[in-house]
Design an enzyme around this catalytic site. Structure first.
Site, PDB file in Angstrom:
ATOM      1  N   ASP A   1       0.666  -1.210   0.044  1.00 20.68           N
ATOM      2  CA  ASP A   1       0.003   0.131   0.030  1.00 20.68           C
ATOM      3  C   ASP A   1       0.931   1.198   0.045  1.00 20.68           C
ATOM      4  O   ASP A   1       2.149   0.991   0.106  1.00 20.68           O
ATOM      5  CB  ASP A   1      -0.936  -0.044   1.176  1.00 20.68           C
ATOM      6  CG  ASP A   1      -2.210   0.869   0.890  1.00 20.68           C
ATOM      7  OD1 ASP A   1      -2.080   1.703  -0.080  1.00 20.68           O
ATOM      8  OD2 ASP A   1      -2.887   0.663   1.579  1.00 20.68           O
TER       9      ASP A   1
HETATM   10  C1  BGC Z   1      -5.383   3.170  -0.018  1.00 23.29           C
HETATM   11  C2  BGC Z   1      -5.170   2.253  -0.801  1.00 23.29           C
HETATM   12  C3  BGC Z   1      -5.382   2.717  -2.192  1.00 23.29           C
HETATM   13  C4  BGC Z   1      -3.857   3.444  -2.335  1.00 23.29           C
HETATM   14  C5  BGC Z   1      -3.676   3.976  -3.866  1.00 23.29           C
HETATM   15  C6  BGC Z   1      -4.097   4.053  -0.080  1.00 23.29           C
HETATM   16  O1  BGC Z   1      -3.838   4.962   0.456  1.00 23.29           O
HETATM   17  O2  BGC Z   1      -5.215   2.593   1.473  1.00 23.29           O
HETATM   18  O3  BGC Z   1      -6.475   1.389  -0.456  1.00 23.29           O
HETATM   19  O4  BGC Z   1      -5.299   1.482  -3.298  1.00 23.29           O
HETATM   20  O5  BGC Z   1      -3.990   4.429  -1.526  1.00 23.29           O
HETATM   21  O6  BGC Z   1      -4.551   4.847  -4.063  1.00 23.29           O
END
Ligand code: BGC
Length: 730
Positions: A260
């Site tokens: 993530d």
């Molecule tokens: C989130 C994810 C997301 C990623 C990309 C993160 O902050 O936890 O769910 O896919 O950002 O935008």
């Protein structure tokens, strides 16, 4: 032609050939993903030092940067362009929690397919979806992004979503790569506070949080996102036990793992890494193949390899997995967006029509004491509330490239629906979050002139989703007071809720005769809600989560254990509260209809089964009312005596079925014994001998038929086993 460029060569040969040609820096580059297209990133792309980008959108921008990767870099490896295409790309559908309320995997699958088709036409080939985190705590805002609290429902939906995004073939131009997230147990955040520590037993991890990931993997999901949280002392993005042992060894996952957003860098904050070098080493060792936005791998891996701290083999493994997916997606052959197709299909009629169908099917009728459906020729209708004419909230969180201008609000939906003679009066009443009651007077005054007041209340779209945890689950601001003020007029009231999580609306549930749960339904919100209010569509959705009476009951979920002292209102020394009921406000699986269904003639065959058998559970479902309607028939089981404590109920099958007035059908659930497996005291995954209770009904609390069967011997099954309960309708 080089082998890797030759589409007639098998993918493993192309990967091998390409890998051999790559420098260490180029390999590390494939493991890096960046979000913004700064000058520096563009330079890195041209040098072949970037594997993937996220949040780069728009056909021209996408094609331009893709062209730079292909034409300017030495080996011409295309970029993998990712985006959070969560519940639609430009045609925005209901939020995932709402889609789960359909209890209809075909809807989920088609929504994902349409989203994939739209995104892919504009060059986006990877989505960070589905979020398959089980959530038992509505304070956690990301409950909106998942399928709720139940591992079985969550698994069926995870499977459907992956199939929808990826299709049968990743290289199909309508397909995009899916990413099951957030691995793992991210939804178990203490206190429901986003990003917070998770401490769950191995049993809960495997029986509650893992099944939807297993379903996604068996559906062929190409990527998994490693989560932000720490789990039992080890961050999920540095966790060899979950990322290598469980994910790869036990579940056989073959795709790649992306961290993530800067989850590798955050290993420093977690306190298991002293610097970025430690962080990179820990993440890579654990099995994180791609670094989202952190820029940690680029800055560290070369040195770590040169110093012998990590073997180059680990990098090769990661790069192979990434390249393999790029080949499977057909990126080397079809890297660009297709403007002509995009123009034709984005927000086309077929997609918008399906957005309406999905929205209608997502609506849950929580309560109805004779008020709904409304007549279309009422003289005057008051539409009140801060969400009644809001064009942004209905999009929910993560609305991708959705445009609020396309949203049909509830007020618009009602105006379009009623007869030209009906007067529709509108008052906002108050803001979603404010302390001012100045608008109450107008609201009360239009209510007094009306035959019915429709109050549209709830949360802003960004009050759920990421970083949107709430400590209270009540209606924000003075909205409940607004409902009370209108209630005082004596006019019949319908409350329409828009929210991304269960809300504690005890007073409303006790006093207001009709409550419609509309979640955030996307572009077609107003049409779907009006269809339900005026009876053009008979609601049939069911809750995928428990509604608590108050935040103090949280976590509250239907598949809890019995305890040694199950609640007994007559006995103080049992498991309950002294100041609030222990029961939920609305249980998991609850949802009403404008018609009535009866259940009868339950038959369970055979009564004695061996592990590996299938149990046939059949009953007659009848629509005994005079309107066509949908029922979601639900199958629960319980093992009364087991080697470890078991939940009082576990969902093991369900079906949404439409019945005409007076129509009846025989429903047969084919329950595979593998669905009974759980982890025993030795943490072996077994189908355990003994008696199992069967419960069939209309919600987890509205059980209509009961029976039982016996499993005659115990057998261990592979953790990879996943067999859903099929349904036959006769
Ligand atoms: C989130 C994810 C997301 C990623 C990309 C993160 O902050 O936890 O769910 O896919 O950002 O935008």
């Amino acid at each position: 032609m080089e082998i890797y460029k030759d589409p007639s060569q098998p993918i493993n040969k192309r990967v091998e050939d390409l890998l051999k040609r790559m420098t260490l820096d180029e390999k590390i580059g494939q493991m890096c993903q960046y979000s913004s297209l700064t000058k520096k990133i563009k330079e890195l792309v041209k040098k072949g030092l970037v594997g993937s980008l996220l949040n780069v959108t728009g056909i021209d921008k996408v094609n331009e940067i893709q062209k730079a990767a292909i034409e300017d870099s030495r080996l011409g490896i295309p970029l993998l362009l990712g985006l959070d295409v969560i519940h639609g790309y430009k045609t925005i559908f209901p939020i995932p929690l709402a889609l789960a309320s359909t209890w209809d995997p075909q809807v989920v699958r088609k929504v994902a397919r349409i989203a994939a088709r739209e995104a892919s036409s504009e060059g986006i080939k990877w989505t960070f979806a589905p979020m398959v985190d089980i959530a038992r705590d509505p304070r956690w805002g990301r409950i909106a992004e998942g399928a709720g609290e139940d591992p079985y429902l969550g698994s069926v939906i995870a499977w459907a979503a992956v199939k929808g995004f990826q299709g049968d073939d990743l290289s199909d131009p309508d397909s995009i790569l899916a990413c099951a997230k957030h691995y793992i147990a991210y939804g178990g955040a203490e206190g429901g506070r986003d990003y917070n520590t998770v401490d769950v037993s191995d049993r809960t991890l495997r029986e509650i949080y893992l099944p939807p990931f297993k379903a996604a993997i068996l559906a062929g999901v190409g990527t998994i996102m490693s989560a932000f949280n720490d789990l039992n002392g080890v961050p999920a993005s540095a966790n060899e036990y979950t990322l290598r042992k469980i994910l790869r060894e036990e579940l056989g996952f073959k795709g790649f793992v992306v961290s993530d957003w800067n989850a590798i860098g955050e290993l420093i904050n977690h306190g298991i890494a002293g610097d970025i070098y430690d962080a990179a080493r820990e993440a890579l060792k654990a099995g994180v193949d791609m670094d989202m936005q952190g820029d940690i791998y680029r800055r560290t891996l070369r040195k770590l390899v040169e110093e012998g701290i990590i073997p180059e083999r680990l990098i090769d493994d990661a790069v192979k997995r990434i390249l393999e997916i790029k080949f499977k997606l057909g990126l080397f052959e079809n890297p660009y967006a297709n403007p002509e197709k995009a123009r034709k299909i984005i927000k086309c009629k077929e997609h918008l029509d399906f957005a309406l169908e999905a929205a209608r099917k997502s609506i849950v009728l929580l309560k109805n004491e004779g008020v709904l459906p409304l007549r279309k020729d009422l003289k005057t209708i008051a539409v009140i509330g801060p969400l009644a004419d809001d064009k942004v909230a209905p999009l929910g969180s993560w609305y991708c490239l959705g445009d609020p201008k396309d949203v049909i609000t509830v007020l618009e939906g009602i105006r379009n629906k009623v007869s030209p003679k009906t007067k529709v009066l509108y008052a906002k009443g108050c803001d979603i979050e404010c302390s001012s009651k100045e608008g109450f007077e107008k609201a009360v005054s239009i209510a007094k002139q009306s035959d019915v007041a429709i109050l549209v209340v709830g949360e802003r779209g960004d009050m759920s989703g990421e970083a949107a945890s709430r400590a209270y689950l009540d209606l924000p601001g003075v909205q409940e007071d607004l409902v009370k003020a209108v209630y005082e007029t004596g006019v019949p009231i319908v409350v329409v809720l828009m929210n991304g999580r269960p809300l504690s609306i005890k007073w409303i549930a006790e006093h207001i005769p009709a409550i419609v749960e509309a979640w955030f339904l996307g572009l077609q919100t107003g049409r779907a809600v009006a269809d339900v209010l005026f009876g053009d569509y008979n609601p049939g959705g069911k809750l995928p989560v428990t509604f608590p009476r108050t935040v103090g009951q949280v976590p509250i979920y239907y598949n809890h254990k019995n305890t040694g002292r199950p609640p007994d209102p007559k006995n103080r020394f049992t498991s309950k509260y002294i100041d609030e009921d222990y029961k939920p406000l609305f249980p998991f699986g609850h949802g009403l209809s404008y018609t009535t269904f009866s259940y009868s003639d339950l038959e369970v065959k055979p009564r004695n089964v061996e592990p590996g058998d299938v149990i046939l559970i059949s009953f007659t479902l009848a629509n005994i009312g005079d309107r066509e309607g949908d029922e979601v028939a639900q199958l629960y089981i319980r093992k009364a005596v087991a080697s470890v404590t078991r939940p009082v109920k576990e969902l093991k099958g369900f079906v949404r079925i439409t019945l005409k007035p007076r129509e009846k059908r025989r429903v047969i659930f084919k329950l595979p014994t593998e669905q009974l497996a759980f982890y025993n005291r030795e943490m072996k995954f077994v189908i355990e001998a003994g008696t199992y209770h069967v419960m069939v009904g209309s919600s987890s609390q509205d059980i209509r038929l009961v029976s039982e069967f016996k499993v005659t011997s115990t057998k261990e099954v592979s953790p990879r086993t996943l067999k859903f309960t099929e349904t036959i309708i006769k």
